[in-house]
Design a protein around this motif. Structure first.
Motif, mmCIF file in Angstrom:
data_model
loop_
_atom_site.group_PDB
_atom_site.id
_atom_site.type_symbol
_atom_site.label_atom_id
_atom_site.label_comp_id
_atom_site.label_asym_id
_atom_site.label_seq_id
_atom_site.Cartn_x
_atom_site.Cartn_y
_atom_site.Cartn_z
ATOM 1 N N GLU A 194 51.032 -62.474 21.373
ATOM 2 C CA GLU A 194 51.474 -63.396 20.319
ATOM 3 C C GLU A 194 52.907 -63.085 19.887
ATOM 4 N N ARG A 195 53.227 -61.804 19.822
ATOM 5 C CA ARG A 195 54.586 -61.392 19.441
ATOM 6 C C ARG A 195 55.613 -61.890 20.458
ATOM 7 N N LEU B 232 51.378 -67.656 24.495
ATOM 8 C CA LEU B 232 50.195 -68.243 23.875
ATOM 9 C C LEU B 232 49.028 -68.390 24.848
ATOM 10 N N ALA C 127 47.480 -64.971 25.212
ATOM 11 C CA ALA C 127 46.734 -64.631 23.994
ATOM 12 C C ALA C 127 45.402 -65.380 23.955
ATOM 13 N N GLU C 128 45.416 -66.640 24.380
ATOM 14 C CA GLU C 128 44.178 -67.415 24.377
ATOM 15 C C GLU C 128 43.167 -66.859 25.377
#
Length: 84
Positions: free
Chosen positions: A27-28, A32, A35-36
């Motif tokens: 996320e940083r 995305l 992260a998902e």
């Protein structure tokens, strides 16, 4: 269904914690999609931990029953009075 081994619980907790750290890093960095995908992996690790927690045997400490001797050496049963 294959149940996870309760002995492996600590290892799965470590893996889960690593996944959480990887999600934060993704996320940083703005990744995305990564992260998902890791969120799905995290759900699987949490599910394994829940399965282990549900299967851990619960023990109940019951006192050892004792027999009382009534008149003439006969054992008294439940609800019977032992007369001196």
């Amino acid at each position: 269904m294959h149940w996870p081994d309760p002995v492996q619980r600590a290892r799965i907790v470590d893996i889960r914690d690593n996944i959480i750290a990887r999600i934060a890093a993704a996320e940083r960095e703005g990744w995305l999609g990564e992260a998902e995908g890791l969120q799905i992996t995290l759900a699987g690790a949490n599910d394994k931990l829940a399965q282990i927690d549900r299967r851990v045997p619960r023990t109940v400490d019951l006192p050892m029953p004792t027999a009382t001797t009534g008149p003439r050496g006969r054992l008294s049963g439940p609800g019977e009075r032992v007369r001196p």
